[in-house]
Design a protein around this motif. Structure first.
Motif, PDB file in Angstrom:
ATOM      1  N   VAL A 247     -14.518 -15.720  25.409  1.00  0.00           N
ATOM      2  CA  VAL A 247     -15.698 -14.662  25.085  1.00  0.00           C
ATOM      3  C   VAL A 247     -16.802 -14.989  24.605  1.00  0.00           C
ATOM      4  CG1 VAL A 247     -16.996 -12.298  24.996  1.00  0.00           C
ATOM      5  CG2 VAL A 247     -14.754 -12.819  26.034  1.00  0.00           C
ATOM      6  N   ILE A 248     -16.895 -15.259  23.122  1.00  0.00           N
ATOM      7  CA  ILE A 248     -17.450 -14.883  21.943  1.00  0.00           C
ATOM      8  C   ILE A 248     -18.119 -16.571  22.225  1.00  0.00           C
ATOM      9  CG2 ILE A 248     -17.319 -15.916  19.740  1.00  0.00           C
ATOM     10  CD1 ILE A 248     -15.660 -13.662  19.035  1.00  0.00           C
ATOM     11  N   ARG A 249     -17.609 -17.212  22.573  1.00  0.00           N
ATOM     12  CA  ARG A 249     -17.867 -18.864  22.171  1.00  0.00           C
ATOM     13  C   ARG A 249     -19.568 -19.038  23.524  1.00  0.00           C
ATOM     14  NH1 ARG A 249     -11.881 -20.641  22.883  1.00  0.00           N
ATOM     15  NH2 ARG A 249     -11.740 -21.645  20.885  1.00  0.00           N
ATOM     16  N   ASN A 250     -18.832 -18.410  24.461  1.00  0.00           N
ATOM     17  CA  ASN A 250     -19.978 -18.028  26.302  1.00  0.00           C
ATOM     18  C   ASN A 250     -20.964 -18.012  25.380  1.00  0.00           C
ATOM     19  OD1 ASN A 250     -18.576 -19.801  26.978  1.00  0.00           O
ATOM     20  ND2 ASN A 250     -17.439 -18.133  28.519  1.00  0.00           N
ATOM     21  N   TYR A 251     -20.718 -16.076  25.021  1.00  0.00           N
ATOM     22  CA  TYR A 251     -22.064 -15.020  24.047  1.00  0.00           C
ATOM     23  C   TYR A 251     -23.312 -15.885  23.411  1.00  0.00           C
ATOM     24  CZ  TYR A 251     -24.572 -11.265  23.370  1.00  0.00           C
ATOM     25  OH  TYR A 251     -25.053  -9.996  23.736  1.00  0.00           O
ATOM     26  N   TYR A 252     -22.017 -16.874  22.447  1.00  0.00           N
ATOM     27  CA  TYR A 252     -22.895 -17.143  21.699  1.00  0.00           C
ATOM     28  C   TYR A 252     -23.009 -18.737  21.404  1.00  0.00           C
ATOM     29  CZ  TYR A 252     -22.731 -12.439  18.795  1.00  0.00           C
ATOM     30  OH  TYR A 252     -22.654 -11.031  18.320  1.00  0.00           O
ATOM     31  N   ASP A 253     -22.754 -19.500  22.595  1.00  0.00           N
ATOM     32  CA  ASP A 253     -23.210 -20.753  22.312  1.00  0.00           C
ATOM     33  C   ASP A 253     -22.430 -21.564  21.288  1.00  0.00           C
ATOM     34  OD1 ASP A 253     -23.649 -23.083  23.847  1.00  0.00           O
ATOM     35  OD2 ASP A 253     -25.166 -23.544  23.912  1.00  0.00           O
ATOM     36  N   ILE A 254     -21.722 -20.890  20.823  1.00  0.00           N
ATOM     37  CA  ILE A 254     -20.864 -21.737  19.455  1.00  0.00           C
ATOM     38  C   ILE A 254     -19.612 -22.533  20.233  1.00  0.00           C
ATOM     39  CG2 ILE A 254     -22.376 -20.569  18.752  1.00  0.00           C
ATOM     40  CD1 ILE A 254     -19.660 -18.902  17.763  1.00  0.00           C
ATOM     41  N   GLN A 255     -19.094 -23.275  18.884  1.00  0.00           N
ATOM     42  CA  GLN A 255     -17.741 -25.003  18.530  1.00  0.00           C
ATOM     43  C   GLN A 255     -17.001 -23.491  17.978  1.00  0.00           C
ATOM     44  OE1 GLN A 255     -19.097 -28.228  18.733  1.00  0.00           O
ATOM     45  NE2 GLN A 255     -17.374 -28.465  20.034  1.00  0.00           N
ATOM     46  N   VAL A 256     -15.774 -22.668  18.360  1.00  0.00           N
ATOM     47  CA  VAL A 256     -14.821 -22.309  18.222  1.00  0.00           C
ATOM     48  C   VAL A 256     -13.491 -22.776  17.989  1.00  0.00           C
ATOM     49  CG1 VAL A 256     -13.828 -20.051  16.947  1.00  0.00           C
ATOM     50  CG2 VAL A 256     -16.805 -19.946  18.322  1.00  0.00           C
ATOM     51  N   GLU A 257     -13.038 -22.901  16.945  1.00  0.00           N
ATOM     52  CA  GLU A 257     -11.359 -24.146  17.472  1.00  0.00           C
ATOM     53  C   GLU A 257     -10.493 -23.661  16.188  1.00  0.00           C
ATOM     54  OE1 GLU A 257     -11.865 -26.759  18.921  1.00  0.00           O
ATOM     55  OE2 GLU A 257     -14.683 -26.802  18.945  1.00  0.00           O
ATOM     56  N   VAL A 258      -9.182 -23.621  17.302  1.00  0.00           N
ATOM     57  CA  VAL A 258      -7.796 -23.652  16.659  1.00  0.00           C
ATOM     58  C   VAL A 258      -7.678 -24.183  16.387  1.00  0.00           C
ATOM     59  CG1 VAL A 258      -6.549 -21.443  16.530  1.00  0.00           C
ATOM     60  CG2 VAL A 258      -8.580 -20.469  17.438  1.00  0.00           C
ATOM     61  N   PRO A 259      -6.611 -25.478  14.907  1.00  0.00           N
ATOM     62  CA  PRO A 259      -6.347 -26.039  15.404  1.00  0.00           C
ATOM     63  C   PRO A 259      -4.701 -26.270  15.802  1.00  0.00           C
ATOM     64  CG  PRO A 259      -6.343 -24.965  13.372  1.00  0.00           C
ATOM     65  CD  PRO A 259      -7.000 -24.710  13.541  1.00  0.00           C
ATOM     66  N   PRO A 260      -4.122 -26.631  16.092  1.00  0.00           N
ATOM     67  CA  PRO A 260      -2.687 -26.986  16.517  1.00  0.00           C
ATOM     68  C   PRO A 260      -1.595 -26.343  15.922  1.00  0.00           C
ATOM     69  CG  PRO A 260      -3.627 -28.482  17.348  1.00  0.00           C
ATOM     70  CD  PRO A 260      -4.216 -28.548  16.524  1.00  0.00           C
ATOM     71  N   SER A 261      -1.580 -26.146  14.241  1.00  0.00           N
ATOM     72  CA  SER A 261      -0.725 -25.700  13.784  1.00  0.00           C
ATOM     73  C   SER A 261      -0.570 -23.307  13.544  1.00  0.00           C
ATOM     74  CB  SER A 261      -0.671 -26.237  12.450  1.00  0.00           C
ATOM     75  OG  SER A 261      -2.382 -25.684  11.759  1.00  0.00           O
ATOM     76  N   ALA A 262      -2.083 -23.349  14.236  1.00  0.00           N
ATOM     77  CA  ALA A 262      -2.878 -21.965  14.404  1.00  0.00           C
ATOM     78  C   ALA A 262      -2.340 -21.023  15.592  1.00  0.00           C
ATOM     79  CB  ALA A 262      -3.655 -21.707  13.807  1.00  0.00           C
ATOM     80  N   HIS A 263      -1.975 -22.179  16.755  1.00  0.00           N
ATOM     81  CA  HIS A 263      -2.235 -22.026  17.827  1.00  0.00           C
ATOM     82  C   HIS A 263      -1.174 -20.336  17.642  1.00  0.00           C
ATOM     83  CE1 HIS A 263      -3.566 -25.138  20.296  1.00  0.00           C
ATOM     84  NE2 HIS A 263      -4.427 -24.468  19.249  1.00  0.00           N
ATOM     85  N   THR A 264      -0.028 -19.541  16.852  1.00  0.00           N
ATOM     86  CA  THR A 264       0.557 -19.422  17.707  1.00  0.00           C
ATOM     87  C   THR A 264      -0.687 -17.016  17.512  1.00  0.00           C
ATOM     88  OG1 THR A 264       1.167 -18.755  15.610  1.00  0.00           O
ATOM     89  CG2 THR A 264       1.858 -19.459  16.478  1.00  0.00           C
TER      90      THR A 264
END
Length: 307
Positions: A247-264
């Protein structure tokens, strides 16, 4: 001016020799659908071939003037394709195109009483009046919300881009077109979603269908965050972080990443309400609530990592 390729000419010749082949029929239809010039080229090649064939028949068998049945089939099939292409191009060209270039949200009523709300830069096309048997319109880009009422047993169809068809009788739903995917979120009623080469997907309130290079997928939405662009609010109550970040990515049109090591952390639940906060402030609050670090690189991308 259209310049036919060797492959296009070869395809037409192969079709003339085997007009019953369904694969060749589909390929000919696709070639004609590329535009009026391509359609005209196919028809001309057929006419030239048919005229030559008749001349040869008159020379060798002047009393019969018979064209082989298979070639009559080819004529009939191509003429039908020509009519279909003509109607397709004529119907598209007669549509009213509504492109929201105001920089704000815009809304209006369609001829059947349906309401369309367009986000900035969204574009749809629709007829002045709908056909008696089908209410059909097109969405070309951007994001829009539709509230469609029942109308005298007339089904409603929205064609999104070139690949996704949405069919319904009455429903309220949001459509978002991105570079690599199309997302449809239903708030009321039922919507049948079909992507090219995919089986039909039935969406009911709270479900979102996503069409991407991976195919057609369905997911359950806990919040109404897909409508944040319309309501101006981000409201989350025990919502998984995965959905919150979407939702945040779409609303603000930004990139937010979570690395594989933190997918939990994507399964962690978030409860928070925002109305006028900026993107960075929202992410700071979210990261504190779930106990992770928030960082930002030179290109403006945000990252959530484990402490």
């Amino acid at each position: 001016m259209y310049q036919p390729t060797t492959d296009a000419t070869d395809l037409i010749v192969r079709f003339i020799n085997a007009p019953h082949d369904p694969q060749l029929q589909d390929q000919i239809a696709a070639l004609k659908n590329q535009g009026p010039e391509q359609a005209a080229y196919v028809e001309k090649l057929l006419q030239d071939w048919l005229q030559d064939d008749m001349q040869r028949t008159v020379t060798t068998r002047p009393t019969k003037k018979i064209i082989p049945i298979c070639k009559w089939c080819a004529v009939v099939v191509i003429l039908l394709l020509a009519v279909g292409c003509y109607l397709h191009f004529r119907s598209r060209s007669s549509l009213i195109v509504s492109a929201n270039q105001t920089g704000y949200i815009d809304s209006f009523l369609l001829a059947d009483g349906s309401k369309a709300i367009l986000n900035s830069s969204a574009s749809i096309a629709y007829p002045k009046s709908f056909d008696k048997e089908l209410r059909q319109l097109y969405m070309q880009k951007g994001e829009a919300f539709f509230a469609v009422p029942v109308k005298n047993d007339q089904p409603f169809e929205l064609i999104v881009g070139e690949s996704v068809h949405l069919k319904l009788d009455a429903a309220a739903f949001n459509v978002r077109m991105d570079k690599n995917k199309i997302a449809v979120y239903v708030t009321d009623g039922k919507v049948k979603m079909k992507g090219e080469g995919e089986e039909e997907l039935l969406l009911t309130p709270g479900l979102q269908g996503i069409y991407s290079p991976k195919g057609l997928e369905q997911e359950i939405m806990v919040s109404d965050g897909a409508l944040a662009w319309k309501t101006g609010r981000l409201r989350f109550t025990n919502v998984p972080l995965k959905e919150v970040l979407q939702v945040i990515r779409n609303y603000y049109d930004i990139q937010v990443e979570v690395p594989p090591s933190a997918h939990t952390i994507l399964k962690k639940k978030v409860t928070a309400n925002f109305e006028s906060e900026g993107a960075e402030k929202v992410l700071e609050v979210v990261s504190k609530k779930i106990g992770v670090y928030l960082t930002k690189d030179k290109e403006g991308r945000y990252y959530l990592t484990l402490k």
